[in-house]
Design an enzyme around this catalytic site. Structure first.
Site, PDB file in Angstrom:
ATOM      1  N   HIS A 224       0.823  -1.207   0.000  1.00 14.03           N
ATOM      2  CA  HIS A 224       0.000   0.000   0.000  1.00 14.03           C
ATOM      3  C   HIS A 224       0.859   1.261   0.000  1.00 14.03           C
ATOM      4  O   HIS A 224       0.569   2.224  -0.724  1.00 14.03           O
ATOM      5  CB  HIS A 224      -0.939   0.017   1.207  1.00 14.03           C
ATOM      6  CG  HIS A 224      -1.880  -1.139   1.249  1.00 14.03           C
ATOM      7  ND1 HIS A 224      -2.650  -1.442   2.353  1.00 14.03           N
ATOM      8  CD2 HIS A 224      -2.177  -2.090   0.330  1.00 14.03           C
ATOM      9  CE1 HIS A 224      -3.379  -2.508   2.108  1.00 14.03           C
ATOM     10  NE2 HIS A 224      -3.106  -2.936   0.886  1.00 14.03           N
TER      11      HIS A 224
ATOM     12  N   ASP B 138      -3.002  -2.785  -5.190  1.00  9.91           N
ATOM     13  CA  ASP B 138      -1.969  -3.764  -4.844  1.00  9.91           C
ATOM     14  C   ASP B 138      -1.018  -4.009  -6.012  1.00  9.91           C
ATOM     15  O   ASP B 138       0.205  -4.068  -5.836  1.00  9.91           O
ATOM     16  CB  ASP B 138      -2.613  -5.098  -4.453  1.00  9.91           C
ATOM     17  CG  ASP B 138      -3.165  -5.110  -3.045  1.00  9.91           C
ATOM     18  OD1 ASP B 138      -2.834  -4.204  -2.250  1.00  9.91           O
ATOM     19  OD2 ASP B 138      -3.930  -6.036  -2.728  1.00  9.91           O
TER      20      ASP B 138
ATOM     21  N   HIS C  69      -9.121  -2.104  -5.184  1.00  8.81           N
ATOM     22  CA  HIS C  69      -8.028  -2.407  -4.262  1.00  8.81           C
ATOM     23  C   HIS C  69      -7.018  -3.355  -4.894  1.00  8.81           C
ATOM     24  O   HIS C  69      -5.805  -3.234  -4.654  1.00  8.81           O
ATOM     25  CB  HIS C  69      -8.540  -3.000  -2.952  1.00  8.81           C
ATOM     26  CG  HIS C  69      -7.427  -3.209  -1.974  1.00  8.81           C
ATOM     27  ND1 HIS C  69      -6.874  -2.184  -1.239  1.00  8.81           N
ATOM     28  CD2 HIS C  69      -6.706  -4.330  -1.659  1.00  8.81           C
ATOM     29  CE1 HIS C  69      -5.881  -2.655  -0.508  1.00  8.81           C
ATOM     30  NE2 HIS C  69      -5.757  -3.946  -0.749  1.00  8.81           N
TER      31      HIS C  69
ATOM     32  N   HIS D  11      -0.731 -11.210  -4.794  1.00  5.77           N
ATOM     33  CA  HIS D  11       0.645 -10.755  -4.598  1.00  5.77           C
ATOM     34  C   HIS D  11       1.677 -11.725  -5.160  1.00  5.77           C
ATOM     35  O   HIS D  11       2.678 -11.301  -5.746  1.00  5.77           O
ATOM     36  CB  HIS D  11       0.899 -10.522  -3.107  1.00  5.77           C
ATOM     37  CG  HIS D  11       0.035  -9.462  -2.518  1.00  5.77           C
ATOM     38  ND1 HIS D  11       0.110  -8.144  -2.894  1.00  5.77           N
ATOM     39  CD2 HIS D  11      -0.950  -9.535  -1.579  1.00  5.77           C
ATOM     40  CE1 HIS D  11      -0.769  -7.433  -2.208  1.00  5.77           C
ATOM     41  NE2 HIS D  11      -1.433  -8.258  -1.411  1.00  5.77           N
TER      42      HIS D  11
END
Length: 284
Positions: A81, A241, A237, A264
């Site tokens: 973030h 990321d 969001h 991720h």
């Protein structure tokens, strides 16, 4: 929050002074402090007396966040973030010093970090040399993947699909420039499934999560402070990321990155491939 619109493929901001942010870590629940200072040749990460460029640190994306690993094995957790705000606003010449095991969770998105960057920086003409991708790349499988294609700008396309009808399938296209980042991405909060929460906390994760910094999706509905900020806040969001994870390359990208049901781990696998092609870090 006013911001200058970029007339070229990238706009850059230079910090005029440093600043610090304090808060609990999203997973550890421990007090963490981040200090951001201007420097030449960034972005650099400093932790427990060691300092290295982002582009030379190890990457781990298997623990519900993006961790940067130093040569001796110690790591800084959940960096995505903070890095997303820096990349989204074009602030590359920074040194980040972290006290504690991870970045502070703050508001569960990139808004507070972005506000600090805007307050303590000014537009500048210089930045790291962008890396222009010459040929397509892809990591993942048929159902979950991240692909990058040559482009004159940095663009992202994200697609998410969840079994919960409260999320379903969502898609976002974004040409990255500071105004679009602030308006469309920075305020999108991290989220979790209520059914997974007990298992996450049993593994020592999500201990700092709350409705102040996350959206909780359960069978009874969506719980979020103030309600959802957009109906598709979840995919926004994921775009946040992705932008933060690709900071691991160490300089701006001229590429269109498409992420389908990714996370991720896949983001960072692509970042490692891009690192190898870009020839490593080049300072501003």
């Amino acid at each position: 929050m006013a911001v200058e619109r970029s007339s070229g493929p990238f706009s850059f901001r230079c910090l005029t002074e440093g600043f610090s942010l304090r808060g609990v870590g999203l997973h550890s629940g421990r007090d963490c402090v981040l200090t951001v200072e201007p420097c030449d040749g960034g972005p650099l990460l400093r932790h427990e007396g060691a300092e290295m460029p982002l582009s030379r640190l190890g990457l781990v994306g298997t623990g519900r966040g993006s961790d940067y690993v130093f040569p001796d094995g110690h790591r800084v957790r959940t960096c995505e973030h903070v890095l997303s705000a820096l990349v989204g606003l074009g602030a590359w010449g920074v040194r980040m010093t972290v006290e504690g095991p991870e970045m502070p969770a703050l508001d569960g998105c990139a808004q507070r970090m972005a506000e600090c960057v805007m307050e303590h920086s000014e537009p500048c003409g210089a930045g790291p040399e962008p890396f222009a991708l010459a040929a397509p790349l892809r990591v993942g499988d048929e159902s979950r993947f991240v692909a990058a294609f040559p482009s004159s700008r940095f663009c992202v396309t994200c697609v998410v699909r969840y079994e919960s009808p409260l999320i379903g399938t969502q898609m976002l296209d974004l040409v990255l420039e500071p105004g679009a980042y602030l308006e469309q991405v920075a305020r999108a909060r991290t989220f979790a499934m209520e059914a997974e929460l007990e298992a996450l906390r049993a593994r020592g994760m999500a201990l700092g999560g709350s409705l102040d910094n996350a959206v909780l999706v359960g069978s009874g509905g969506i719980r979020a402070s103030g309600g959802l900020r957009w109906p598709d806040e979840f995919v926004r969001h994921k775009a946040l990321d992705l932008i933060g994870d690709l900071a691991a390359v160490g300089r701006p990208l001229c590429a269109h990155v498409v992420a389908v049901r990714a996370g991720h781990e896949l983001h960072l696998r692509l970042a490692e491939r891009l690192r190898a092609l870009s020839g490593g870090h080049r300072g501003s």
